[in-house]
Design a protein around this motif. Structure first.
Motif, PDB file in Angstrom:
ATOM      1  N   PRO A   1       0.826  -1.206   0.000  1.00  0.00           N
ATOM      2  CA  PRO A   1       0.000   0.000   0.000  1.00  0.00           C
ATOM      3  C   PRO A   1       0.857   1.252   0.000  1.00  0.00           C
ATOM      4  O   PRO A   1       1.976   1.264   0.499  1.00  0.00           O
ATOM      5  CB  PRO A   1      -0.807  -0.126   1.294  1.00  0.00           C
ATOM      6  N   GLU A   2       0.307   2.322  -0.560  1.00  0.00           N
ATOM      7  CA  GLU A   2       1.052   3.580  -0.623  1.00  0.00           C
ATOM      8  C   GLU A   2       0.979   4.345   0.686  1.00  0.00           C
ATOM      9  O   GLU A   2       1.875   5.099   1.027  1.00  0.00           O
ATOM     10  CB  GLU A   2       0.514   4.448  -1.765  1.00  0.00           C
ATOM     11  N   HIS A   3      -0.116   4.177   1.423  1.00  0.00           N
ATOM     12  CA  HIS A   3      -0.301   4.924   2.660  1.00  0.00           C
ATOM     13  C   HIS A   3      -0.818   3.983   3.736  1.00  0.00           C
ATOM     14  O   HIS A   3      -1.306   2.891   3.463  1.00  0.00           O
ATOM     15  CB  HIS A   3      -1.281   6.084   2.458  1.00  0.00           C
ATOM     16  N   SER A   4      -0.725   4.433   4.968  1.00  0.00           N
ATOM     17  CA  SER A   4      -1.256   3.663   6.076  1.00  0.00           C
ATOM     18  C   SER A   4      -2.768   3.644   5.974  1.00  0.00           C
ATOM     19  O   SER A   4      -3.387   4.500   5.345  1.00  0.00           O
ATOM     20  CB  SER A   4      -0.830   4.281   7.417  1.00  0.00           C
ATOM     21  N   ALA A   5      -3.396   2.655   6.629  1.00  0.00           N
ATOM     22  CA  ALA A   5      -4.843   2.467   6.524  1.00  0.00           C
ATOM     23  C   ALA A   5      -5.614   3.675   7.036  1.00  0.00           C
ATOM     24  O   ALA A   5      -6.720   3.955   6.610  1.00  0.00           O
ATOM     25  CB  ALA A   5      -5.256   1.215   7.281  1.00  0.00           C
ATOM     26  N   ALA A   6      -5.029   4.406   7.981  1.00  0.00           N
ATOM     27  CA  ALA A   6      -5.725   5.552   8.559  1.00  0.00           C
ATOM     28  C   ALA A   6      -5.561   6.816   7.723  1.00  0.00           C
ATOM     29  O   ALA A   6      -6.072   7.868   8.067  1.00  0.00           O
ATOM     30  CB  ALA A   6      -5.222   5.805   9.978  1.00  0.00           C
ATOM     31  N   GLY A   7      -4.853   6.713   6.602  1.00  0.00           N
ATOM     32  CA  GLY A   7      -4.685   7.877   5.750  1.00  0.00           C
ATOM     33  C   GLY A   7      -3.641   8.843   6.251  1.00  0.00           C
ATOM     34  O   GLY A   7      -3.572   9.988   5.804  1.00  0.00           O
ATOM     35  N   GLY A   8      -2.801   8.413   7.169  1.00  0.00           N
ATOM     36  CA  GLY A   8      -1.778   9.286   7.729  1.00  0.00           C
ATOM     37  C   GLY A   8      -0.532   9.290   6.873  1.00  0.00           C
ATOM     38  O   GLY A   8      -0.572   9.000   5.674  1.00  0.00           O
ATOM     39  N   PRO A   9       0.615   9.585   7.458  1.00  0.00           N
ATOM     40  CA  PRO A   9       1.871   9.620   6.702  1.00  0.00           C
ATOM     41  C   PRO A   9       2.152   8.267   6.038  1.00  0.00           C
ATOM     42  O   PRO A   9       1.727   7.232   6.518  1.00  0.00           O
ATOM     43  CB  PRO A   9       2.913   9.929   7.780  1.00  0.00           C
ATOM     44  N   SER A  10       2.849   8.308   4.924  1.00  0.00           N
ATOM     45  CA  SER A  10       3.150   7.078   4.200  1.00  0.00           C
ATOM     46  C   SER A  10       3.878   6.105   5.100  1.00  0.00           C
ATOM     47  O   SER A  10       4.848   6.444   5.766  1.00  0.00           O
ATOM     48  CB  SER A  10       4.004   7.387   2.969  1.00  0.00           C
ATOM     49  N   ALA A  11       3.400   4.854   5.147  1.00  0.00           N
ATOM     50  CA  ALA A  11       3.992   3.849   6.016  1.00  0.00           C
ATOM     51  C   ALA A  11       4.885   2.876   5.253  1.00  0.00           C
ATOM     52  O   ALA A  11       5.539   2.046   5.846  1.00  0.00           O
ATOM     53  CB  ALA A  11       2.889   3.071   6.732  1.00  0.00           C
ATOM     54  N   TYR A  12       4.895   2.974   3.948  1.00  0.00           N
ATOM     55  CA  TYR A  12       5.636   2.014   3.151  1.00  0.00           C
ATOM     56  C   TYR A  12       6.505   2.736   2.135  1.00  0.00           C
ATOM     57  O   TYR A  12       6.199   3.838   1.692  1.00  0.00           O
ATOM     58  CB  TYR A  12       4.673   1.058   2.428  1.00  0.00           C
ATOM     59  N   ALA A  13       7.603   2.099   1.753  1.00  0.00           N
ATOM     60  CA  ALA A  13       8.498   2.639   0.741  1.00  0.00           C
ATOM     61  C   ALA A  13       8.703   1.579  -0.335  1.00  0.00           C
ATOM     62  O   ALA A  13       8.570   0.383  -0.067  1.00  0.00           O
ATOM     63  CB  ALA A  13       9.845   3.024   1.373  1.00  0.00           C
ATOM     64  N   PRO A  14       8.995   1.982  -1.561  1.00  0.00           N
ATOM     65  CA  PRO A  14       9.182   1.013  -2.642  1.00  0.00           C
ATOM     66  C   PRO A  14      10.315   0.030  -2.342  1.00  0.00           C
ATOM     67  O   PRO A  14      11.311   0.379  -1.714  1.00  0.00           O
ATOM     68  CB  PRO A  14       9.525   1.893  -3.845  1.00  0.00           C
ATOM     69  N   VAL A  15      10.134  -1.203  -2.775  1.00  0.00           N
ATOM     70  CA  VAL A  15      11.159  -2.234  -2.651  1.00  0.00           C
ATOM     71  C   VAL A  15      11.466  -2.738  -4.051  1.00  0.00           C
ATOM     72  O   VAL A  15      10.561  -3.199  -4.755  1.00  0.00           O
ATOM     73  CB  VAL A  15      10.680  -3.409  -1.772  1.00  0.00           C
ATOM     74  N   ILE A  16      12.734  -2.645  -4.468  1.00  0.00           N
ATOM     75  CA  ILE A  16      13.073  -3.102  -5.815  1.00  0.00           C
ATOM     76  C   ILE A  16      12.926  -4.617  -5.877  1.00  0.00           C
ATOM     77  O   ILE A  16      13.120  -5.327  -4.887  1.00  0.00           O
ATOM     78  CB  ILE A  16      14.486  -2.665  -6.220  1.00  0.00           C
ATOM     79  N   ALA A  17      12.577  -5.115  -7.053  1.00  0.00           N
ATOM     80  CA  ALA A  17      12.229  -6.522  -7.223  1.00  0.00           C
ATOM     81  C   ALA A  17      13.318  -7.491  -6.749  1.00  0.00           C
ATOM     82  O   ALA A  17      13.019  -8.481  -6.072  1.00  0.00           O
ATOM     83  CB  ALA A  17      11.871  -6.792  -8.682  1.00  0.00           C
ATOM     84  N   PRO A  18      14.602  -7.265  -7.067  1.00  0.00           N
ATOM     85  CA  PRO A  18      15.632  -8.219  -6.621  1.00  0.00           C
ATOM     86  C   PRO A  18      15.727  -8.317  -5.100  1.00  0.00           C
ATOM     87  O   PRO A  18      15.942  -9.405  -4.557  1.00  0.00           O
ATOM     88  CB  PRO A  18      16.917  -7.654  -7.220  1.00  0.00           C
TER      89      PRO A  18
END
Length: 321
Positions: A80-97
């Motif tokens: 997900p791009e954001h946390s479930a509560a709509g707050g600050p982004s909780a996740y960052a991209p992870v490259i496939a390898p």
């Protein structure tokens, strides 16, 4: 019955038999946060409200259940791009390898099917494996099992993510394998996985006895034991309910009144093995487990008022016809 080790999901029981590696894992596995109030603790299932066990495997010749998202090895689910509560982004991209390497290491060191690998803002990777959430470093040398909280928003990140990953396509459930009970006009719909010998299921059934205008699909899920020679065992009781002239009445007589059921004939066909296989695919490890029409699930003997609210929320979330 195998009891859940507090704070650790059932999937990781085999690690307790791996000697020094196990001790190191247990020493490094700590909870991100304790209870921060009733509002945060309300989402976490407890061992006092349901039976949490490892489901009994169906026989090798049992018909396979339909695959659900994330249960088969394949492409990783997106983060997900954001946390479930709509707050600050909780996740960052992870490259496939990197994601692929973490998936392989988790599979080798922990086991299970890895459904997703996501980078968290606190430097670790969230890994969804067999319906549970764990946190690891990139080399998978350290593992943390527990709830992670965003203290800025008071959001339980682990609970929200687990709920999202375990959502069910409600309409795809095989309702023909369930005991159907209709009350009133039956407009509201609920599905429940229950074991006839589970005391929490009996308490739940008594709590919802006054639930009106509802259609309840009860999937008989005999996971406590399978001694077919004992008429009081979960499996023979489930078979007796399914083979009764009126399944709904037989279920009610047993769970609400404690009546003894007439044992099913050996020739009676039943779907119990299919239901056990389905439950394993869905990572259902405890009874009762409720599933609402919006795909959310709730483990444990959920109080009537919460059942009513979750059913109302599910109905409100349904697309307009």
């Amino acid at each position: 019955m195998k009891k859940r080790l507090q704070g650790y999901p059932p999937r990781f029981y085999p690690l307790r038999t791996r000697g020094l590696a196990t001790l190191l894992w247990l020493a490094l596995s700590v909870s991100f946060a304790g209870a921060t109030g009733a509002a945060l603790a309300a989402d976490a299932p407890t061992a006092t409200t349901n039976h949490i066990v490892t489901p009994v495997a169906p026989p090798p010749d049992a018909a396979p259940a339909a695959a659900l998202p994330g249960t088969e090895a394949g492409p990783l689910l997106p983060c997900p791009e954001h946390s479930a509560a709509g707050g600050p982004s909780a996740y960052a991209p992870v490259i496939a390898p990197v994601a692929a390497a973490i998936r392989e290491r988790v599979h080798k060191r922990v086991g299970g099917v890895v459904a997703s690998v996501c980078r968290m803002p606190f430097g670790l990777y969230e890994v969804a494996v067999d319906g549970e959430i764990i946190y690891v470093d990139e080399r998978v040398n350290f593992l943390i099992a527990g709830n992670a909280f965003d203290m800025r928003t008071q959001e339980n990140l682990t609970s929200a993510r687990r709920e999202e990953l375990l959502r069910v396509d409600f309409k795809a459930l095989p309702f023909d394998l369930a005991v159907k009970t209709v009350r009133g006009n039956g407009t509201r719909v609920l599905a429940v996985f229950e074991d006839p010998n589970c005391p929490y299921c009996k308490r739940f059934e008594k709590d919802i006895a006054t639930l009106t205008n509802t259609t309840i699909y009860t999937f008989l899920y005999p996971i406590l034991s399978r001694d077919q020679a004992n008429a009081d065992d979960s499996y023979p009781k489930s078979k007796a309910i399914w083979c009764a002239p009126d399944r709904s009445v037989a279920w009610s007589d047993l769970m609400l009144q404690g009546k003894h059921l007439v044992p099913a004939a050996d020739s009676c066909e039943h779907p119990l093995d299919k239901i056990l296989a389905l439950g394993q695919k869905m990572h259902i490890t405890g009874t009762p487990t409720l599933i609402f029409t919006d795909g959310r699930r709730a483990p444990g003997a959920v109080p009537l008022d919460r059942v009513e609210k979750m059913m109302a929320d599910a109905a409100a979330a349904a697309p307009a016809k």
